[in-house]
Design an enzyme around this catalytic site. Structure first.
Site, mmCIF file in Angstrom:
data_model
loop_
_atom_site.group_PDB
_atom_site.id
_atom_site.type_symbol
_atom_site.label_atom_id
_atom_site.label_comp_id
_atom_site.label_asym_id
_atom_site.label_seq_id
_atom_site.Cartn_x
_atom_site.Cartn_y
_atom_site.Cartn_z
ATOM 1 N N GLY A 146 0.806 -1.207 0.000
ATOM 2 C CA GLY A 146 0.000 0.000 0.000
ATOM 3 C C GLY A 146 0.841 1.259 0.000
ATOM 4 N N CYS A 147 1.043 1.819 1.182
ATOM 5 C CA CYS A 147 1.692 3.128 1.276
ATOM 6 C C CYS A 147 3.175 3.091 0.952
ATOM 7 C CB CYS A 147 1.445 3.722 2.654
ATOM 8 S SG CYS A 147 -0.307 4.101 2.937
ATOM 9 N N VAL A 148 3.853 1.951 1.209
ATOM 10 C CA VAL A 148 5.266 1.858 0.827
ATOM 11 C C VAL A 148 5.394 1.867 -0.688
ATOM 12 C CG1 VAL A 148 7.347 0.439 0.903
ATOM 13 C CG2 VAL A 148 5.939 0.688 2.949
ATOM 14 N N SER A 172 4.573 5.301 -2.106
ATOM 15 C CA SER A 172 5.654 6.249 -1.831
ATOM 16 C C SER A 172 6.881 5.954 -2.678
ATOM 17 C CB SER A 172 6.029 6.186 -0.343
ATOM 18 O OG SER A 172 4.929 6.526 0.469
#
Length: 216
Positions: free
Chosen positions: A151-153, A156
């Site tokens: 998800g966020c990794v 990013s």
């Protein structure tokens, strides 16, 4: 097994390239929030080892004078600033401002000289000042750790590369709800967007910066 071997050989031909850690790095700890560490929570995941790995790297980064960035997710009451992400992902209710589950996880308290970036969407770079802040500080590369890998990794990582930062993702310092999305996303990030490295590799690099600073 033969099909998998063929697939790996195909990827090595096309994507077996390393860009290295670069110069003037920053270490980013993405969304190590309390909700992931509470059994019974919708976001709970077996990610304690990932946080421990990230904390070890954080200590080395601080010793080397490498900037450390912590990100979290914070929504105002009702999730008005969360848009479609808040609408789609029910567990994001954990990150309403003031909720105990929105706090940083066990053992992770920001130091006064560390940058905290609060976000509403998956990427640490989307609709935040992170890219411009790093650029203004002369940072050319980032080392990513955090939750969740898929998800966020990942979000990013793609945005870090898109903003021109040489990007490394530390495998052991990232975590997910299940090994399959964790491994699949590490594989894909390594193929296209970043160098996926071990904690040992990242630690050796950070220690080399400490040694280099001592030599000067």
């Amino acid at each position: 097994m033969r099909d998998n071997d063929d697939l790996m050989a195909n990827y090595r031909k096309a994507y077996d390239n390393r860009v290295g850690f670069g110069h003037r790095p920053a270490l980013i700890l993405i969304d190590f929030c309390q909700a992931y560490f509470e059994p019974g929570n919708l976001l709970y995941a077996p990610v304690e080892a990932a946080l421990e790995s990230a904390l070890r790297l954080r200590a080395l980064a601080r010793a080397a004078g490498v900037p450390v960035v912590l990100t979290n997710v914070v929504y105002q009451a009702g999730g008005l600033d969360g848009g479609r992400f808040f609408e789609k992902a029910v567990p994001l209710r954990n990150f309403l401002k003031g909720s105990p589950t929105a706090a940083f996880g066990p053992g992770l308290t920001p130091f006064a000289d560390e940058l905290v970036v609060s976000k509403q969407y998956p990427s640490a770079f989307f609709a935040t000042s992170l890219a411009s802040t790093l650029t203004a500080a002369g940072i050319g590369s980032v080392i990513l750790t955090g939750l969740t890998t898929s998800g966020c990794v990942r979000a990013s990582c793609v945005d870090a590369m898109s903003h021109g930062f040489r990007t490394a993702v530390v495998a052991e310092a990232c975590g997910d709800r299940h090994p399959d999305p964790h491994e699949a996303n590490l594989f894909d990030m390594n193929a296209k967007y970043a160098d996926v490295v071990s904690e040992d590799e990242a630690a050796q690099f950070l220690r080399s910066l400490v040694s280099g600073a001592a030599a000067v």
